[in-house]
Design a protein around this motif. Sequence first.
Motif, short mmCIF file in Angstrom:
data_model
loop_
_atom_site.label_atom_id
_atom_site.label_comp_id
_atom_site.label_asym_id
_atom_site.label_seq_id
_atom_site.Cartn_x
_atom_site.Cartn_y
_atom_site.Cartn_z
N LEU A 167 0.84 -1.20 0.00
CA LEU A 167 0.00 0.00 0.00
C LEU A 167 0.88 1.25 0.00
N GLU A 168 1.99 1.12 -0.64
CA GLU A 168 2.91 2.24 -0.67
C GLU A 168 2.26 3.45 -1.34
N GLY A 169 2.38 4.58 -0.71
CA GLY A 169 1.81 5.78 -1.29
C GLY A 169 0.43 6.08 -0.75
N ALA A 170 -0.09 5.16 0.06
CA ALA A 170 -1.41 5.38 0.64
C ALA A 170 -1.34 6.48 1.70
N VAL A 171 -2.43 7.19 1.84
CA VAL A 171 -2.46 8.29 2.80
C VAL A 171 -3.64 8.10 3.76
N LYS A 172 -3.34 8.23 5.02
CA LYS A 172 -4.42 8.10 6.01
C LYS A 172 -5.19 9.41 6.10
N THR A 173 -6.50 9.30 6.03
CA THR A 173 -7.35 10.48 6.16
C THR A 173 -8.41 10.17 7.22
N ASP A 174 -9.24 11.14 7.52
CA ASP A 174 -10.31 10.92 8.50
C ASP A 174 -11.30 9.87 8.01
N ALA A 175 -11.47 9.81 6.71
CA ALA A 175 -12.45 8.88 6.13
C ALA A 175 -11.91 7.46 6.06
N GLY A 176 -10.61 7.33 6.15
CA GLY A 176 -10.01 6.02 6.01
C GLY A 176 -8.67 6.14 5.32
N LEU A 177 -8.22 5.06 4.75
CA LEU A 177 -6.94 5.09 4.07
C LEU A 177 -7.19 5.34 2.58
N THR A 178 -6.59 6.38 2.07
CA THR A 178 -6.79 6.69 0.67
C THR A 178 -5.66 6.12 -0.16
N TYR A 179 -6.04 5.29 -1.09
CA TYR A 179 -5.03 4.66 -1.93
C TYR A 179 -5.51 4.65 -3.37
N LYS A 180 -4.76 5.30 -4.21
CA LYS A 180 -5.11 5.42 -5.63
C LYS A 180 -6.55 5.88 -5.84
N GLY A 181 -6.95 6.85 -5.05
CA GLY A 181 -8.27 7.43 -5.23
C GLY A 181 -9.39 6.65 -4.56
N VAL A 182 -9.04 5.55 -3.91
CA VAL A 182 -10.07 4.75 -3.24
C VAL A 182 -9.89 4.89 -1.73
N VAL A 183 -11.00 5.08 -1.02
CA VAL A 183 -10.93 5.14 0.43
C VAL A 183 -11.12 3.74 0.99
N MET A 184 -10.13 3.29 1.70
CA MET A 184 -10.19 1.94 2.24
C MET A 184 -10.46 1.97 3.74
N GLU A 185 -11.36 1.12 4.17
CA GLU A 185 -11.65 1.00 5.58
C GLU A 185 -10.90 -0.20 6.15
N PRO A 186 -10.57 -0.13 7.46
CA PRO A 186 -9.83 -1.26 8.05
C PRO A 186 -10.64 -2.55 7.96
N ILE A 187 -9.95 -3.64 8.04
CA ILE A 187 -10.62 -4.94 7.97
C ILE A 187 -11.48 -5.16 9.22
N VAL A 188 -12.39 -6.07 9.14
CA VAL A 188 -13.25 -6.39 10.28
C VAL A 188 -12.78 -7.71 10.90
N GLU A 189 -13.38 -8.02 12.04
CA GLU A 189 -12.98 -9.22 12.79
C GLU A 189 -13.03 -10.48 11.94
N LYS A 190 -14.06 -10.57 11.12
CA LYS A 190 -14.24 -11.79 10.32
C LYS A 190 -13.13 -11.97 9.29
N CYS A 191 -12.44 -10.91 8.99
CA CYS A 191 -11.34 -11.01 8.02
C CYS A 191 -10.10 -11.67 8.62
N GLU A 192 -10.03 -11.70 9.94
CA GLU A 192 -8.84 -12.24 10.58
C GLU A 192 -8.48 -13.60 10.02
N GLY A 193 -7.26 -13.75 9.58
CA GLY A 193 -6.82 -15.02 9.03
C GLY A 193 -6.78 -15.02 7.51
N CYS A 194 -7.39 -14.02 6.92
CA CYS A 194 -7.40 -13.94 5.45
C CYS A 194 -6.02 -13.53 4.95
#
Length: 95
Positions: free
Chosen positions: A10-37
């Motif tokens: 995720l090099e170049g990603a920027v943290k913002t209030d809305a989430g992590l912005t990467y290549k124009g997409v706002v990414m939200e952190p993973i949820v509990e169910k993602c653990e292990g993926c």
Amino acid sequence: MAKKKATVSLEGAVKTDAGLTYKGVVMEPIVEKCEGCERIVPFEGDNYCPTYAQPERKWAGGVCNFATHVRAEMDKAGKVKVNPLKASKRAARGR
Ligand code: SF4
């Protein structure tokens, strides 16, 4: 020929209030169910999913179809069942 799993960065990603912005997409952190993926990518102390920007929404409708650690199956009643995948099976899939 064995498929090689691309290393996601995720090099170049920027943290913002809305989430992590990467290549124009706002990414939200993973949820509990993602653990292990295996798709989880850590970035500055949080974990993100490069496959799906909003993991929470992905799981809201059942099981994430991109997940590498669980698999959804319909039982006879049409109910979705979640099966954890064995590590050996994961390895056999040629990561
Ligand atoms: S692919 Fe699905 S389960 Fe895996 S981290 Fe992304 S949203 Fe979570």
